[in-house]
Design a protein around this motif. Structure first.
Motif, PDB file in Angstrom:
ATOM      1  N   GLN A  69       0.797  -1.200  -0.029  1.00  0.00           N
ATOM      2  CA  GLN A  69       0.076  -0.005   0.064  1.00  0.00           C
ATOM      3  C   GLN A  69       0.765   1.351   0.025  1.00  0.00           C
ATOM      4  O   GLN A  69       0.813   2.320  -0.666  1.00  0.00           O
ATOM      5  N   GLU A  70       1.839   1.174   0.650  1.00  0.00           N
ATOM      6  CA  GLU A  70       2.871   2.203   0.840  1.00  0.00           C
ATOM      7  C   GLU A  70       3.765   2.668  -0.395  1.00  0.00           C
ATOM      8  O   GLU A  70       3.707   3.982  -0.759  1.00  0.00           O
ATOM      9  N   TRP A  71       4.026   1.557  -0.951  1.00  0.00           N
ATOM     10  CA  TRP A  71       4.758   1.583  -2.299  1.00  0.00           C
ATOM     11  C   TRP A  71       3.888   2.286  -3.469  1.00  0.00           C
ATOM     12  O   TRP A  71       4.201   3.179  -4.028  1.00  0.00           O
ATOM     13  N   TRP A  72       2.677   1.592  -3.666  1.00  0.00           N
ATOM     14  CA  TRP A  72       1.830   2.339  -4.589  1.00  0.00           C
ATOM     15  C   TRP A  72       1.147   3.504  -4.333  1.00  0.00           C
ATOM     16  O   TRP A  72       0.772   4.040  -5.324  1.00  0.00           O
ATOM     17  N   THR A  73       1.117   3.888  -3.182  1.00  0.00           N
ATOM     18  CA  THR A  73       0.583   5.328  -2.716  1.00  0.00           C
ATOM     19  C   THR A  73       1.710   6.424  -3.287  1.00  0.00           C
ATOM     20  O   THR A  73       1.435   7.350  -3.739  1.00  0.00           O
ATOM     21  N   ALA A  74       3.009   5.990  -3.025  1.00  0.00           N
ATOM     22  CA  ALA A  74       4.114   6.761  -3.328  1.00  0.00           C
ATOM     23  C   ALA A  74       4.314   6.631  -4.706  1.00  0.00           C
ATOM     24  O   ALA A  74       4.457   7.871  -5.525  1.00  0.00           O
ATOM     25  N   TRP A  75       4.225   5.473  -5.683  1.00  0.00           N
ATOM     26  CA  TRP A  75       4.313   5.346  -7.107  1.00  0.00           C
ATOM     27  C   TRP A  75       3.004   4.875  -7.699  1.00  0.00           C
ATOM     28  O   TRP A  75       2.905   3.577  -7.932  1.00  0.00           O
ATOM     29  N   PRO A  76       2.017   5.484  -7.920  1.00  0.00           N
ATOM     30  CA  PRO A  76       0.657   4.839  -8.241  1.00  0.00           C
ATOM     31  C   PRO A  76       0.832   4.255  -9.733  1.00  0.00           C
ATOM     32  O   PRO A  76      -0.267   3.352 -10.094  1.00  0.00           O
ATOM     33  N   ASN A  77       1.800   4.737 -10.624  1.00  0.00           N
ATOM     34  CA  ASN A  77       1.814   4.093 -11.837  1.00  0.00           C
ATOM     35  C   ASN A  77       2.841   3.217 -12.084  1.00  0.00           C
ATOM     36  O   ASN A  77       3.262   2.719 -13.228  1.00  0.00           O
ATOM     37  N   ALA A  78       3.430   2.692 -10.839  1.00  0.00           N
ATOM     38  CA  ALA A  78       4.346   1.528 -11.030  1.00  0.00           C
ATOM     39  C   ALA A  78       4.052   0.446 -11.536  1.00  0.00           C
ATOM     40  O   ALA A  78       2.905   0.161 -11.301  1.00  0.00           O
ATOM     41  N   MET A  79       4.928  -0.171 -12.356  1.00  0.00           N
ATOM     42  CA  MET A  79       4.706  -1.529 -12.704  1.00  0.00           C
ATOM     43  C   MET A  79       4.868  -2.558 -11.565  1.00  0.00           C
ATOM     44  O   MET A  79       5.625  -2.264 -10.648  1.00  0.00           O
ATOM     45  N   ILE A  80       3.938  -3.731 -11.547  1.00  0.00           N
ATOM     46  CA  ILE A  80       4.160  -4.790 -10.849  1.00  0.00           C
ATOM     47  C   ILE A  80       5.291  -5.803 -11.120  1.00  0.00           C
ATOM     48  O   ILE A  80       5.119  -6.511 -12.036  1.00  0.00           O
ATOM     49  N   GLY A  81       6.295  -5.812 -10.163  1.00  0.00           N
ATOM     50  CA  GLY A  81       7.280  -6.788 -10.307  1.00  0.00           C
ATOM     51  C   GLY A  81       7.153  -7.944  -9.464  1.00  0.00           C
ATOM     52  O   GLY A  81       6.874  -7.613  -8.345  1.00  0.00           O
ATOM     53  N   VAL A  82       7.324  -9.030 -10.111  1.00  0.00           N
ATOM     54  CA  VAL A  82       7.223 -10.451  -9.086  1.00  0.00           C
ATOM     55  C   VAL A  82       8.687 -11.012  -8.952  1.00  0.00           C
ATOM     56  O   VAL A  82       9.096 -11.411 -10.393  1.00  0.00           O
ATOM     57  N   ALA A  83       8.963 -11.338  -8.119  1.00  0.00           N
ATOM     58  CA  ALA A  83      10.138 -12.151  -8.091  1.00  0.00           C
ATOM     59  C   ALA A  83      10.171 -13.377  -8.188  1.00  0.00           C
ATOM     60  O   ALA A  83       9.151 -14.082  -7.449  1.00  0.00           O
ATOM     61  N   ALA A  84      10.817 -14.036  -9.356  1.00  0.00           N
ATOM     62  CA  ALA A  84      10.477 -15.233  -9.594  1.00  0.00           C
ATOM     63  C   ALA A  84      11.412 -16.281  -8.507  1.00  0.00           C
ATOM     64  O   ALA A  84      12.116 -15.777  -7.967  1.00  0.00           O
ATOM     65  N   GLY A  85      11.071 -17.531  -8.915  1.00  0.00           N
ATOM     66  CA  GLY A  85      12.081 -18.706  -8.048  1.00  0.00           C
ATOM     67  C   GLY A  85      11.081 -19.362  -6.983  1.00  0.00           C
ATOM     68  O   GLY A  85       9.901 -19.505  -7.115  1.00  0.00           O
ATOM     69  N   GLN A  86      11.811 -20.042  -6.081  1.00  0.00           N
ATOM     70  CA  GLN A  86      11.244 -20.758  -5.020  1.00  0.00           C
ATOM     71  C   GLN A  86      10.116 -20.072  -4.278  1.00  0.00           C
ATOM     72  O   GLN A  86       9.004 -20.841  -3.985  1.00  0.00           O
ATOM     73  N   ARG A  87      10.097 -18.862  -3.807  1.00  0.00           N
ATOM     74  CA  ARG A  87       9.188 -18.339  -3.059  1.00  0.00           C
ATOM     75  C   ARG A  87       7.762 -18.107  -3.954  1.00  0.00           C
ATOM     76  O   ARG A  87       6.640 -18.373  -3.446  1.00  0.00           O
ATOM     77  N   ALA A  88       8.069 -17.548  -5.215  1.00  0.00           N
ATOM     78  CA  ALA A  88       6.749 -17.623  -6.047  1.00  0.00           C
ATOM     79  C   ALA A  88       6.384 -18.604  -6.743  1.00  0.00           C
ATOM     80  O   ALA A  88       5.099 -18.919  -6.860  1.00  0.00           O
ATOM     81  N   GLY A  89       6.985 -19.711  -6.782  1.00  0.00           N
ATOM     82  CA  GLY A  89       6.684 -21.146  -7.148  1.00  0.00           C
ATOM     83  C   GLY A  89       6.772 -21.248  -8.573  1.00  0.00           C
ATOM     84  O   GLY A  89       5.956 -22.155  -9.091  1.00  0.00           O
ATOM     85  N   PHE A  90       7.388 -20.399  -9.305  1.00  0.00           N
ATOM     86  CA  PHE A  90       7.508 -20.436 -10.685  1.00  0.00           C
ATOM     87  C   PHE A  90       8.848 -19.887 -11.254  1.00  0.00           C
ATOM     88  O   PHE A  90       9.552 -19.268 -10.924  1.00  0.00           O
TER      89      PHE A  90
END
Length: 728
Positions: A69-90
């Motif tokens: 919430q804090e990040w996208w309040t500061a950067w409302p147009n930011a693209m969504i990065g998702v860290a790949a690998g074991q945590r994400a499961g892909f």
């Protein structure tokens, strides 16, 4: 991981989607919509005030809703990065659309791989704004995937696993184009990747192909402009622009190494006080964003590489020597003989004492890099030769290349980093014929006068001969006053490239005299060095009688091409090649390659061109057509696998299995008819027939189809084509 509900959309779609992904277990973080670089900065040590390594960017990826919430309040147009690998499961592959001429098309490469190895299973995927695709697979702890491409390297297919990240939908780039989920239902079902894909990724990477090396973009730094009061500043600025231009044009696989090298080199100028540190860092980061390294490896990785380079470079301040001598070539004595010992009008050679110069070791990072001006063809301070038979279109080729250099446009697929001043000197044709070629090419490519004015210089040997060497009874000699005048003109006009067409007309010395020809070409090398230019000599071949043109085919003495830094050969398309490519009028097609090492690439991987006819519109009143002039345009060897999907191949194989098809292409039952019927091709057209023949060869080589003996309707043994058993 199996999460099947589609992403919901509320008032703030990016924040809503980021929170939704986090609830599903995907660690997310915001990315810059301009560069795709991670926005979260590194942590700062409270005691030292310095950034803590490995704490920013994707390492801050989280599922914490408050942080999101804090990040996208500061950067409302930011693209969504998702860290790949074991945590994400892909983990994922990313077949890219080509970003520049000569780049591989990852989508086509992946299609070819699936035809060869088998289809990929249905799985979650995204469509990217650049025409590519993210294809996600289930993470396997026993087969962890990182970010190395392995055997997929150079195929335009990126790999993203542990330590990497993807941009997820509905993120939008700064140009408004969005990432999209390809399938609306069952949208988070990650399939198991096939074994062949694992094996390719975990394999040792393939080496670069000759064609890829030829298309590699190389740097073209700013020309050094030295003024009396700002020599150090001019040198430092030229060094900065050169390093940044090279880094911007670097290809995948060598970008990080080049970033480190550029950081080391420029840091030596920071250490000497000639460049500002923050400016250099900003320029390096902008170049990383331009060549895609930041998007692929992240901001933190780029900064780490820069810091590593700076840690060495700052300890080795660069010593800038006075280089004004480049602008003041040595003068002749009263007899016209230069100190180097060359002759002029038969003057005796000036005696010169020979002394051995001790070599003093230098830091390799401070050695000035080679200054390539146009692809891997022309290099400052060196001589390049283009060897071609008559009538193939070599003058039209160098004309188009000259216009590309002066306009800084990639007319033939190679875009100079900046505009280059080019002097085109045709020693054979009248000026009006060169004008026809220039204006026809400019008309075809839509070049305005403002895009050539001040940068293009043209002379004709009919009006101004250029003879730098002559022969007498006592032997050949260099006409030094002509050479000096030529160098002075190049320096005075800031020339970058001098093209002499043809080479044979630039001297009056026997062509088969190895000693004399060696002397002449080396003199051209001295011209290149003294004037700080690239010299391009266009040369004829001896009578070829249909054989391949190589370096050895150059007319006259072999010492001529031996003395050149680069030798490019030109070959007209043969009838056999035309049949293979499926083109008509093969005489308007030709190919080139760098043959200095006598290593010819496969025909398909040469640089191909075509001559297209352009009407100048100069017809006298009452006539329909004016002068028709051939203009060189790039031409791609046809990819007969383009558009051939796995589904289409299955239909072709079903057609083959449903009948008896012959191997003989002259038979009405030739298997090519089955292929043509399914694919809607007309075998009467050369291009269609060539595609069918190529596909059959490919499938046969892959073992998908086999040739067997069988009986025809008259009980005669013939060769038939069948689908291999494992395909059935």
């Amino acid at each position: 991981m199996q999460m099947n509900a589609p992403v919901s959309g509320l008032a703030d779609p990016l924040l809503t989607a980021a929170l939704d992904y986090a609830r599903r277990g995907f660690p997310v973080f915001p990315c810059n919509p301009h560069t795709k670089a991670p926005l979260p900065k590194k942590d700062v040590d409270p005691d030292t005030g310095e950034e803590i390594p490995n704490t920013g960017g994707l390492r801050k990826a989280t599922t914490d809703p408050r942080q999101i919430q804090e990040w996208w309040t500061a950067w409302p147009n930011a693209m969504i990065g998702v860290a790949a690998g074991q945590r994400a499961g892909f983990w994922a592959i990313d077949p890219d659309a080509p970003k520049a001429p000569g780049d591989p098309d990852g989508r086509q490469e992946l299609a070819h791989l699936q035809i060869k190895h088998g289809k990929l299973p249905p799985t979650h995927s995204h469509l990217t704004p650049g025409g590519g695709k993210h294809i996600l697979f289930r993470w396997r702890a026993n087969r962890p995937i990182g970010n190395r491409e392995g055997a997929l390297k150079k195929k335009g297919i990126n790999v993203r696993g542990e330590g990497g990240y993807l941009i997820f939908p509905p993120s939008k780039a700064s140009n408004g184009k969005a990432y999209e989920i390809e399938e609306a239902l069952d949208c988070f079902s990650f399939a198991e990747a096939p074994d062949w894909l694992y094996e390719m990724i975990l394999a040792k990477p393939e080496g670069p192909k000759i064609s890829e090396l030829a298309m590699a973009k190389v740097r073209a730094p700013e020309r050094q402009r030295i003024s009396s009061g700002s020599h150090r500043e001019a040198y430092a600025e030229a060094a900065l622009r050169g390093e940044i231009d090279k880094l911007r044009g670097e290809l995948r696989g060598s970008r990080n190494v080049e970033l480190n090298n550029s950081a080391v080199s420029l840091a030596t100028l920071v250490a000497s006080g000639d460049l500002d540190e923050q400016r250099v860092v900003n320029e390096l980061l902008a170049a990383c964003a331009s060549n895609g390294l930041m998007q692929d490896d992240g901001y933190a990785s780029c900064i780490a590489t820069i810091k590593s380079g700076f840690s060495y470079g700052l300890q080795h301040p660069r010593q800038i020597e006075d280089r004004r001598e480049y602008l003041h070539p040595p003068r002749m004595d009263h007899a016209g003989a230069q100190e180097s010992g060359r002759y002029s009008d038969g003057a005796a050679q000036v005696a010169r004492k020979i002394t051995a110069t001790p070599y003093v070791r230098v830091d390799p990072a401070t050695i000035e890099p080679r200054d390539w001006l146009y692809g891997t063809l022309l290099i400052r301070k060196f001589v390049t030769a283009t060897v071609a038979p008559g009538g193939v279109g070599k003058s039209s080729l160098v004309t188009a290349e000259t216009l590309s250099m002066v306009s800084a446009k990639g007319l033939l697929g190679i875009a100079p980093k900046r505009r280059l001043k080019s002097w085109l000197w045709n020693l054979e044709d009248p000026l009006i014929e060169t004008q026809r070629k220039i204006e026809a090419a400019a008309l075809h490519y839509g070049l305005k006068p403002s895009e050539t004015d001040g940068y293009l210089f043209v002379n004709s040997g009919r009006d101004t001969p250029l003879v730098i060497a002559k022969a007498t009874r006592n032997g050949a000699f260099i006409v030094v006053p002509v050479v000096d005048n030529l160098v002075e003109e190049c320096v005075a006009n800031g020339i970058d490239v001098l093209t002499v067409d043809p080479f044979v007309s630039s001297h009056e010395v026997p062509e088969n005299d190895n000693t004399s020809q060696d002397m002449i070409v080396k003199e051209w090398g001295r011209v290149a060095d003294r004037a700080n230019i690239a010299v391009h000599l266009v040369d004829h071949t001896h009578k070829m009688r249909g054989v391949e043109v190589t370096t050895d085919a150059a007319r006259g003495a072999k010492a001529k091409t031996d003395a050149c830094r680069v030798v490019r050969t030109v070959n007209r398309m043969t009838e056999e090649e035309a049949a293979k490519a499926g083109v008509d009028n093969y005489r308007v097609y030709f190919r080139t390659y760098n043959d200095k090492a006598n290593l010819a690439p496969p025909v398909e991987n040469s640089d191909w061109f075509k001559l297209e006819s352009v009407d100048l519109g100069n017809a006298p009143s009452g006539l329909q057509y004016g002068d028709s002039v051939g203009v060189v345009v790039p031409w791609q060897w046809p990819d007969h696998m383009e558009g051939v999907t796995g589904s289409l191949v299955d239909q072709v194989f079903d057609k083959i299995k449903s009948g008896k098809w012959r191997q003989d292409s002259q038979s009405p039952q030739w298997v090519g008819h089955a292929v043509a019927q399914v694919m809607g091709l007309d075998l009467e057209k050369n291009s269609h027939r060539a595609q069918v023949v190529s596909l059959l060869k490919t499938w046969k080589a892959a073992g998908s189809i086999v040739v067997v003996d069988g009986k025809d309707d008259k009980r005669v043994t013939r060769k038939f084509v069948e689908v291999a058993e494992e395909q059935q």
